[in-house]
Design a protein around this motif. Structure first.
Motif, mmCIF file in Angstrom:
data_model
loop_
_atom_site.group_PDB
_atom_site.id
_atom_site.type_symbol
_atom_site.label_atom_id
_atom_site.label_comp_id
_atom_site.label_asym_id
_atom_site.label_seq_id
_atom_site.Cartn_x
_atom_site.Cartn_y
_atom_site.Cartn_z
ATOM 1 N N ILE A 243 0.864 -1.186 0.000
ATOM 2 C CA ILE A 243 0.000 0.000 0.000
ATOM 3 C C ILE A 243 0.895 1.228 0.000
ATOM 4 O O ILE A 243 2.056 1.168 0.455
ATOM 5 N N GLU A 244 0.409 2.322 -0.524
ATOM 6 C CA GLU A 244 1.173 3.569 -0.457
ATOM 7 C C GLU A 244 0.216 4.745 -0.302
ATOM 8 O O GLU A 244 -0.960 4.663 -0.641
ATOM 9 N N GLY A 245 0.743 5.811 0.303
ATOM 10 C CA GLY A 245 -0.018 7.044 0.393
ATOM 11 C C GLY A 245 -0.909 7.188 1.605
ATOM 12 O O GLY A 245 -1.472 8.259 1.827
ATOM 13 N N GLU A 246 -1.053 6.131 2.425
ATOM 14 C CA GLU A 246 -1.859 6.264 3.633
ATOM 15 C C GLU A 246 -0.938 6.313 4.852
ATOM 16 O O GLU A 246 0.270 6.082 4.762
ATOM 17 N N HIS A 247 -1.518 6.610 6.015
ATOM 18 C CA HIS A 247 -0.747 6.715 7.249
ATOM 19 C C HIS A 247 0.122 5.468 7.464
ATOM 20 O O HIS A 247 -0.367 4.345 7.427
ATOM 21 N N GLY A 248 1.429 5.696 7.635
ATOM 22 C CA GLY A 248 2.357 4.607 7.880
ATOM 23 C C GLY A 248 2.876 3.919 6.635
ATOM 24 O O GLY A 248 3.627 2.944 6.754
ATOM 25 N N ALA A 249 2.519 4.410 5.465
ATOM 26 C CA ALA A 249 2.949 3.785 4.212
ATOM 27 C C ALA A 249 3.876 4.723 3.443
ATOM 28 O O ALA A 249 3.878 5.935 3.636
ATOM 29 N N MET A 250 4.675 4.139 2.559
ATOM 30 C CA MET A 250 5.548 4.950 1.722
ATOM 31 C C MET A 250 4.709 5.876 0.846
ATOM 32 O O MET A 250 3.599 5.515 0.427
ATOM 33 N N CYS A 251 5.225 7.081 0.605
ATOM 34 C CA CYS A 251 4.472 8.005 -0.241
ATOM 35 C C CYS A 251 5.351 8.725 -1.248
ATOM 36 O O CYS A 251 4.828 9.342 -2.180
#
Length: 257
Positions: free
Chosen positions: A135-143
């Motif tokens: 996953i990306e772009g949410e809290h705690g994920a790579m962005c």
């Protein structure tokens, strides 16, 4: 936010931290990002997977490998590839060099660590079958991720040649910044930030970015665990950015939209 259910290539796909204090790192990042951890055990060097609350793989934390105890504490940014040997050949053919040659991670994938022409280290990852972040772009994920370097155009051209990308120069007053894009078009996959005189003698390096839900809450957790604020909040079109250093010495950025 985007779920990732298939391996991606020619873009950053994974972040991991090599640390001198696994317990302290898990306490800090676990509270900061609401991560749950899975330790792969001694046979895999206690490589510890971090998952977001919805069970998606986000990143990993591990103690330094034997013989690397004196190396810096760092976050490594890994690029996805479908053919790690071919990518290594392009790295070496365009002025980069290897730190660690390709190696098998049983039932997971293949990895290597390389340096770009300016000496910034980055990883390669070939999925077999693990593809990296889920996953990306949410809290705690790579962005986001970017390489900090002395010559943005030249270093951007290196990554474009290795990963078959196009380089675009941004119109950003006061900063020299390039983005790398798929040749088919679409959103950029990472950035190239040219360091100026204010950076002093800091060495070129990759910077991982993580998303957080609330910047003030994240800053309070960071301070609670003894982390250092290097710069920020920095306004950007995509949110407010903090550049920070953890108590063991690793640099990273987190940001809130």
């Amino acid at each position: 936010m985007p779920l990732i259910d298939a391996p991606l290539v020619n873009r950053p796909v994974w972040f991991d931290l090599s640390t001198s204090d696994l317990t302290a790192a898990k306490a800090l990042y676990g509270e900061l990002f609401d991560w749950n951890f899975y330790d792969a055990g001694p046979d895999f060097g206690h490589y510890t997977m971090a998952h977001t609350p919805n069970g998606r793989s986000a990143a990993a934390i591990a103690p330094k490998m034997p013989g690397q105890e004196q190396s810096p504490v760092v976050w490594t940014v890994y690029w996805g590839t479908s053919d790690i040997e071919a990518t290594v050949a392009r790295i070496e053919g365009n002025g980069g060099r290897l730190m660690f040659p390709p190696m098998d991670i049983p039932d997971t994938g293949r990895m290597a660590i390389a340096f770009d022409p300016e000496g910034a280290a980055f990883g390669l990852w070939q999925a077999r079958p693990f593809g990296g972040a889920g996953i990306e772009g949410e809290h705690g994920a790579m962005c986001w991720s970017e390489v900090n370097c002395r010559d943005g155009a030249k270093n951007g051209a290196f990554y474009a040649a290795v990963f078959d990308l196009d380089v675009h120069k941004m119109d950003a007053p006061g900063v020299v910044y390039h983005t790398l894009h798929p040749k088919s078009g679409g959103d950029p996959v990472c950035g190239v930030l040219q360091m100026d005189a204010q950076w002093g003698e800091i060495q070129p390096a990759w910077m991982p970015y993580f998303a957080v839900a609330d910047l003030d809450t994240a800053n309070a957790v960071w301070a609670k665990h003894g982390g250092k604020n290097i710069a920020g909040p920095i306004p950007s079109p995509y949110g407010r950015i903090m550049v920070v250093q953890d108590p063991q010495g690793a640099y990273l950025s987190y940001m809130a939209g």
